[in-house]
Design a protein around this motif. Structure first.
Motif: not given
Length: 377
Positions: A283-294, A361-371, A373-374
């Motif tokens: 749940a925390i990972l999901e929220d973090e991913f969505k926050y950085h994707f926005r 292209e933008a999707a790499l940013t949230p991936i990097y943000a959660v890396l 914590q995976l």
């Protein structure tokens, strides 16, 4: 006047075209299933004529609500696509257009051809840091290719991205093109940082047969691949079987399944709330991913989307649910619209290939943000 669809992904049924202002058509079903929504055809000999195209069975299609506030796509060169005003009365979808040339193409969404797919793979391999692997063959013998990008060392995080389980959702492969363009750019600092710690496994097209045939949702055997993940078979869904086998070899730390949604005019994700192993860490990972994707893309939002599954009630035949549960990892289905993004509309182009590419292209940013914590310590 001539109407044709005998080309890659072409699909239309002609009822009558004796007059320019009364062209009657039907949207065909997938070759071995009842889904009907995708169309793609060419009109010739109608330059400067007031053409009225009527899709008689639109109200009987797989997603009739998909025609509400929808505008058909058109192109003269199959490179530059634009939207045309479209009216849907609940049964018939009507398009009025005056073509400015003798040859014009109409499609449900901007196509992504098999030739483009092969070119994409070739360009990725030419980067020097991407390996192309053949996982097996589709029902009709087409190649199922995996792109592996990274060092493939044991300590690397394993990130999987797949697209076009539903072949008519061509925006998914446009997304992959943008995703790869950035990931393979040696001058992009985010990509370099990602590849220092992760190996990416990308399947640009899960459903090559359906893509070439002009199907909306199924493969050549009539299988909806995104309902085959619990028990795929060589006869019905080899595409899923081979990809799943490779995942079991590599492991998965993050999974994205790229799609398009016929009804909702938004970009959004659907997670794994309903799988048995869902917990606070995910749940925390999901929220973090969505926050950085926005932050990375104003096209992405988290207000509108699918209703979340109740605990334990996930459909385990879906890729995201099966992968999320099997590998206890962050797993998302990402959806883009066939219509337009209602939060950031574009009257001329709606949602299209280029916007899908930019989202990739933008999707790499949230991936990097959660890396960091995976992995579950």
């Amino acid at each position: 006047m001539k109407i044709s669809s005998s080309f890659d992904a072409g699909s239309i049924e002609i009822v009558s075209f004796e007059q320019f202002d009364d062209i009657q058509l039907k949207i065909p079903r997938d070759n071995a299933a009842e889904f009907a929504q995708w169309f793609y055809f060419r009109l010739q000999g109608a330059a400067y004529q007031h053409c009225v195209l009527k899709f008689l069975n639109a109200g009987e299609s797989a997603y009739p609500k998909g025609w509400e506030d929808y505008q058909i796509m058109a192109s003269y060169d199959r490179i530059n696509w634009f939207r045309i005003p479209t009216v849907f009365d609940g049964q018939v979808m009507t398009v009025e257009h005056v073509p400015l040339a003798n040859s014009v193409y109409y499609a449900y969404f901007e196509p992504y051809s098999w030739e483009q797919h092969l070119n994409l793979i070739g360009q990725a391999q030419g980067s020097g840091i991407c390996q192309v692997t053949d996982l097996g063959s589709s029902v009709e013998g087409r190649d199922i290719n995996l792109l592996t990008i990274g060092h493939e060392v044991e300590s690397d995080l394993k990130i999987w991205v797949i697209a076009r389980q539903h072949p008519g959702e061509t925006m998914a492969e446009w997304f992959i093109e943008g995703f790869l363009n950035r990931l393979l750019d040696p001058q992009d600092p985010t990509s370099r940082a990602l590849l220092d710690r992760a190996t990416f496994y990308v399947v640009p097209n899960m459903n090559p047969d359906g893509s070439v045939r002009g199907n909306l949702r199924t493969n050549a055997a009539g299988a909806n691949l995104n309902r085959e993940w619990a028990e795929p078979s060589l006869e019905r869904s080899p595409e899923v079987l081979y990809v799943r086998q490779k995942m079991m070899e590599t492991g998965v730390d993050l999974f994205l399944d790229i799609h398009g949604d016929e009804n909702l005019p938004y970009v959004f994700v659907a997670g794994t709330e309903g799988v048995p192993s869902y917990d606070e860490r995910i749940a925390i990972l999901e929220d973090e991913f969505k926050y950085h994707f926005r932050l990375a893309s104003p096209d992405f939002q988290d207000e509108e989307g699918y209703a979340k599954d109740a605990p334990g009630e996930a459909n385990m035949t879906l890729a995201t649910a099966w992968v999320g549960e099997t590998f206890r990892c962050l797993a998302y289905t990402l959806e883009m619209p066939f219509k337009d993004n209602a939060n950031l509309p574009d009257d001329d182009f709606g949602w299209n290939g280029q916007r899908s590419l930019r989202l990739g292209e933008a999707a790499l940013t949230p991936i990097y943000a959660v890396l960091g914590q995976l992995r579950n310590a």
